[in-house]
Design an enzyme around this catalytic site. Structure first.
Site, mmCIF file in Angstrom:
data_model
loop_
_atom_site.group_PDB
_atom_site.id
_atom_site.type_symbol
_atom_site.label_atom_id
_atom_site.label_comp_id
_atom_site.label_asym_id
_atom_site.label_seq_id
_atom_site.Cartn_x
_atom_site.Cartn_y
_atom_site.Cartn_z
ATOM 1 N N HIS A 67 62.947 58.607 51.425
ATOM 2 C CA HIS A 67 63.396 59.838 52.079
ATOM 3 C C HIS A 67 62.738 59.994 53.449
ATOM 4 O O HIS A 67 63.373 60.390 54.437
ATOM 5 C CB HIS A 67 63.068 61.025 51.159
ATOM 6 C CG HIS A 67 63.254 62.366 51.791
ATOM 7 N ND1 HIS A 67 62.199 63.131 52.232
ATOM 8 C CD2 HIS A 67 64.375 63.084 52.059
ATOM 9 C CE1 HIS A 67 62.659 64.261 52.728
ATOM 10 N NE2 HIS A 67 63.971 64.268 52.641
ATOM 11 N N GLU A 70 64.439 57.753 55.807
ATOM 12 C CA GLU A 70 65.732 58.340 56.187
ATOM 13 C C GLU A 70 65.543 59.305 57.369
ATOM 14 O O GLU A 70 66.286 59.273 58.349
ATOM 15 C CB GLU A 70 66.339 59.056 54.973
ATOM 16 C CG GLU A 70 67.566 59.891 55.254
ATOM 17 C CD GLU A 70 67.425 61.313 54.735
ATOM 18 O OE1 GLU A 70 67.451 62.238 55.575
ATOM 19 O OE2 GLU A 70 67.277 61.512 53.506
ATOM 20 N N HIS A 71 64.525 60.159 57.290
ATOM 21 C CA HIS A 71 64.254 61.091 58.406
ATOM 22 C C HIS A 71 63.951 60.318 59.691
ATOM 23 O O HIS A 71 64.428 60.660 60.762
ATOM 24 C CB HIS A 71 63.029 61.959 58.070
ATOM 25 C CG HIS A 71 63.374 63.205 57.319
ATOM 26 N ND1 HIS A 71 62.984 64.451 57.758
ATOM 27 C CD2 HIS A 71 64.042 63.406 56.162
ATOM 28 C CE1 HIS A 71 63.397 65.366 56.890
ATOM 29 N NE2 HIS A 71 64.040 64.757 55.909
ATOM 30 N N GLU A 142 59.592 70.906 53.912
ATOM 31 C CA GLU A 142 60.762 70.687 53.049
ATOM 32 C C GLU A 142 60.315 70.712 51.577
ATOM 33 O O GLU A 142 60.953 71.334 50.728
ATOM 34 C CB GLU A 142 61.423 69.347 53.392
ATOM 35 C CG GLU A 142 62.708 69.098 52.621
ATOM 36 C CD GLU A 142 63.410 67.786 53.016
ATOM 37 O OE1 GLU A 142 62.876 67.046 53.860
ATOM 38 O OE2 GLU A 142 64.499 67.527 52.469
#
Lengths: 431, 428
Positions: A67, A70-71, A142
């Site tokens: 993840h 991905e960012h 997040e």
């Protein structure tokens, strides 16, 4: 090109495999304004132990790295890909699941230019200590956001209780602690291991020319001279069929308890049609036993234990799977008891043949409705791709199912010995 | 290029809008009842669709109705209660597969229309029509109570809702669109039946049908099955716009939460249909509607203070909100940075890239509307309530004509009203 056509749905998908191993699929939709392109990588939060290319020993990287990557992939040395999409008027985003990372955009104009940006972005990693540190702050917020999200917490607790060792029990985003340990070298290692075209696919849907799309992708990707990559060795711990804990409870600032009951999948290791059959059969069983027309649903509803937010679904992946039955309730203990009793009764009695036929009749209508959204189509195609499940397989497979199979699935899967309960209680409201 | 709805006035205040298109594989039918958002009726209105979708005269139990819908090839019946400015809109919706994709399904559209009409006009009743079915009313009162109380479970929505409530205290806009728990005890099956009759007689009504249909045939079917009583005034409810801030407020509320939520409520000074309408939307775009906007780029990307930082405007009422999820200790910093973005915007510090990306994003959004039946219908509804329906072309031209000077001028009318912070409890 391989052409898949579905006469009843009046849709066609064109597929091509490029020399690097990259698969490209295109679904042309005449007259649609918006086109979407997605790059899916067969790499998700579950893949945190693996043997890097050229190495002989497995490595373990911090949780949440897929993840995080991905960012970070949106950034390059020249700047941020979001800016390039914005300058073209496109809407871009990405998501990471347990087994996939997907980058996508939707746009009404400049499709060609946008596709170039997307393909460049996923092929040009750029990580520095500074950009990694910056992202730790953003992803930290997040993760915090989800800590206040009762539905999310309820699901996370269920997975942690159900699975003893499988990495699906770890939050996709990792923890505040694990993401602090991520370095740029870790990111490069994961990138080099998983972002090879042979481990990726591209899917496009919209008013586009399939030949032109395939040619463009080939030009952008094949010119980089990728060497063939042997299959990636992913190491998953052996997960026993038994659940880890029977129940998990937590208190949050919520107005009423949130209930979740899960049944653990024990038939793992399947792909393609057998996996799809299992998924669809579970859906029919859930509809017949717990759907809005079922006696059990209506008794629970009339007794005020559930409302229209109550629902159930099944997730089936190659290495793990589960059914979840969930909703807010005034009394989770009573609801759990009544559900387990109702399911036990259904397992003895079997599914009413009329319910089974009704489920089949409505499947076509529901599928046509789903086909109205290009985004939904793109999601289902990319989600099924690495499991070897095609969009046009779904309806015919559904129609081939029999009542006997559904009853067998009901008896096999909904075994209370493999159930887990997750409850979120209001602060101080625990019974 | 624009898909145009054909209008059929059915009676004063009741209009049918039909869009024939082969693009979709379904036919969608929407019935909107527009009612004034008022303290006296807000909860009654919100409860009504919840009860009506439970059963009808010929399908008097929920399983009966669900089985009937399943037999219509999986038709799906849904409802919605929404606040649009100071209008409370009730939506009843039915989606059917298009007959063109089925064999042996002739007459499906009429059966669907008849079913939706029955939900509205012939509910399950008791006591010779004196009251709506008591079990349904009792159960849905409980469900509505839990919905209203459940707002607190979604912290972002809760914080936005609290900011709206505090900022618009005394305006009907402050009302939560699902109503108030304290009203529920006073609602009984007979009272709700009376209310149902009043709503059918007084609401301004818009019906929409989108799909592979013949508009004239749809008109006949709708006219046959939908019989709204005549003789009453069905004017569209109006929204009162407040442009000036009397006094800026700062409010902090505590809950046991792990992340703080900052909300800045402001008056936009411009509403739909006014000359500054497009500049105002572009101003919000530059400020915070997109990932390239000032808020996201500064609060998130530059200072790494948040995962989300956005702004949104409600153009029927002329209010807007800036919002971000942040660390508790970062309140002052995040607020300063957020307000600095608004000030920069007002002073015309708008880069060419910001302007260009914002106009393109808004144009992209407008152009995509015809790909979704719901978005097309929602666009019509917003236009009807705002007094002016824009075509896609008008919208695109509107955005493209906006200059950076107009954006700054529209932004200078933004006045901060209420700064709200959802924070943690002492000792947490």
């Amino acid at each position: 090109m391989e052409v898949q056509h579905d006469e009843r749905l009046r849709e066609t998908i064109y597929w091509e495999t490029l020399p690097s191993g990259l698969k490209v699929g295109v679904l042309p939709r005449k007259g649609w304004r918006e086109a979407t392109a997605r790059v899916a990588v067969n790499y998700g939060s579950n893949d945190s132990v693996f043997v890097p290319p050229g190495a002989s020993q497995p490595v373990e990287v911090p949780a949440g790295i897929a993840h995080f990557l991905e960012h970070k992939l949106f950034e390059s040395e020249e700047g941020n890909a979001f800016d390039r999409f914005s300058a073209l008027g496109a809407d871009a985003n990405a998501y990471t699941s347990w087994q996939q990372t997907v980058y996508y955009f939707t746009t009404t104009r400049n499709f060609r230019e946008c596709l170039d940006v997307l393909l460049e972005m996923v092929q040009t990693p750029y990580f520095t200590d500074e950009t990694v540190a910056k992202e730790q702050g953003i992803i930290g917020q997040e993760i915090r956001m989800y800590l206040d999200h009762p539905e999310w917490r309820s699901r996370q607790n269920l997975l942690e209780a159900m699975f003893q060792r499988h990495p699906v029990r770890i939050d996709i985003a990792g923890t505040e602690e694990s993401i602090r340990r991520i370095t740029k070298d870790d990111l490069y290692l994961c990138y080099r291991t998983f972002y090879h075209p042979a481990n990726m696919m591209v899917f496009v849907a919209g008013d586009v020319d399939p030949e032109a799309v395939v040619a463009q992708v080939a030009e952008k990707v094949e010119s980089r001279g990728y060497q063939p990559q042997p299959p990636i060795q992913r190491i998953y711990p052996e997960e026993p069929p038994e659940v880890g804990e029977r129940r998990r409870e937590e208190e949050l600032a919520v107005s009423q308890p949130i209930f979740r009951l899960g049944f653990k999948e024990r038939q793992v290791g399947e792909r393609g049609r057998p996996l799809l059959v299992r998924e669809l059969l579970t859906g029919i069983v859930l509809d017949a036993v717990l759907g809005r027309a079922s006696p059990l649903y209506n008794r629970l509803y009339e007794d005020g234990l559930i409302d229209s937010r109550f629902g159930s679904d099944y997730t089936g992946e190659e290495t793990w799977g589960l059914t979840t039955i969930a909703g807010p309730t005034r009394d989770p203990v009573e609801l759990e008891k009544r559900l387990l009793e109702g399911i036990a009764e259904a397992r003895e009695r079997g599914i009413d043949p009329a319910d089974f036929e009704r489920a089949k009749k409505k499947a076509l209508g529901r599928f046509l409705f789903f086909m109205n959204s290009t985004e939904s189509i793109a999601y289902v195609v990319t989600d099924g791709f690495f499991k070897d499940i095609g969009l046009f397989d779904i309806l015919p497979t559904f129609e081939s199912l029999t009542l006997e199979e559904a009853n067998e699935r009901l008896r096999e899967h909904f075994d209370p010995r493999y159930a887990v309960t997750s409850i979120i209680w209001p602060r101080g409201g625990r019974k | 290029m624009t898909e145009t709805f054909q209008q059929f006035p059915l009676s004063p205040g009741v209009t049918l809008h039909v869009l024939p298109t082969e693009k979709f594989k379904t036919t969608s039918i929407y019935v909107y009842l527009h009612l004034p958002l008022r303290r006296e009726t807000v909860t009654w209105n919100a409860l009504l669709p919840m009860v009506l979708v439970r059963g009808t005269a010929s399908h008097p139990t929920t399983p009966d109705l669900v089985r009937h819908l399943d037999d219509l090839y999986g038709a799906s019946l849904s409802y919605d209660v929404a606040r649009r400015g100071e209008v409370q809109s009730l939506l009843f919706r039915l989606d059917l597969p298009s007959e063109a994709y089925l064999t042996g399904a002739e007459g499906l559209l009429e059966r669907g229309i008849a079913t939706l009409a029955e939900v509205l006009f012939r509910p399950a009743m008791e006591g010779d029509g004196a009251g709506l079915k008591a079990d349904f009313v009792r159960q849905e009162k409980k469900n509505l109570r839990e919905r209203i109380e459940g707002l607190i479970n979604d912290k972002r929505r809760y914080a936005l809702s609290r900011c709206r409530e505090i900022m618009c205290a005394g305006e009907s806009y402050a009302l939560y669109h699902l109503g108030k728990v304290e009203d529920l005890d006073g609602i009984d099956p007979e009272g709700l039946a009376d209310h149902w009759r009043r709503v059918l007689a007084e609401a301004a009504v818009d019906l929409f049908v989108v799909g592979q249909v013949d508009p004239e045939a749809v008109h006949r079917l709708i006219a046959r099955h939908f019989d709204f009583p005549g003789g009453r005034d069905r004017t569209l409810p109006a929204t009162t716009v407040v442009r000036e801030v009397r006094e800026r407020r700062t409010v902090q509320e505590a809950q046991p939460v792990k992340q703080g939520i900052l909300v800045v409520g402001f008056r936009t000074g411009t509403v739909a249909g006014e000359p500054d309408y497009f500049p105002m939307l572009v101003a919000n775009g530059v400020l915070g509607a997109f990932p390239h906007s000032k808020l996201f780029m500064n609060v998130r990307e530059k200072h790494s203070l948040a995962y989300y930082a956005y702004s949104a405007v409600e153009s029927l009422k002329g209010v807007g909100f800036i919002y971000a999820g942040i660390e508790f200790a970062d309140y002052d910093r995040a607020l300063t940075i957020a307000l600095q973005q608004l000030e920069d915007l007002q002073q015309g510090k708008i880069t060419e890239a910001e302007m260009d990306a914002t106009v393109k994003a808004l144009v992209n959004d407008a152009l995509a509307v015809p790909d979704s039946p719901t978005r097309m219908v929602e666009e019509q509804v917003a236009g009807i309530l705002g007094g002016r329906v824009y075509t896609t072309e008008e919208r695109v031209a509107g955005y493209q004509a906006v200059t950076p000077e107009q954006v700054a001028a529209a932004a200078r009318k933004f006045q901060i009203d209420t700064i709200y912070f959802l924070t943690r409890e002492e000792g947490e």
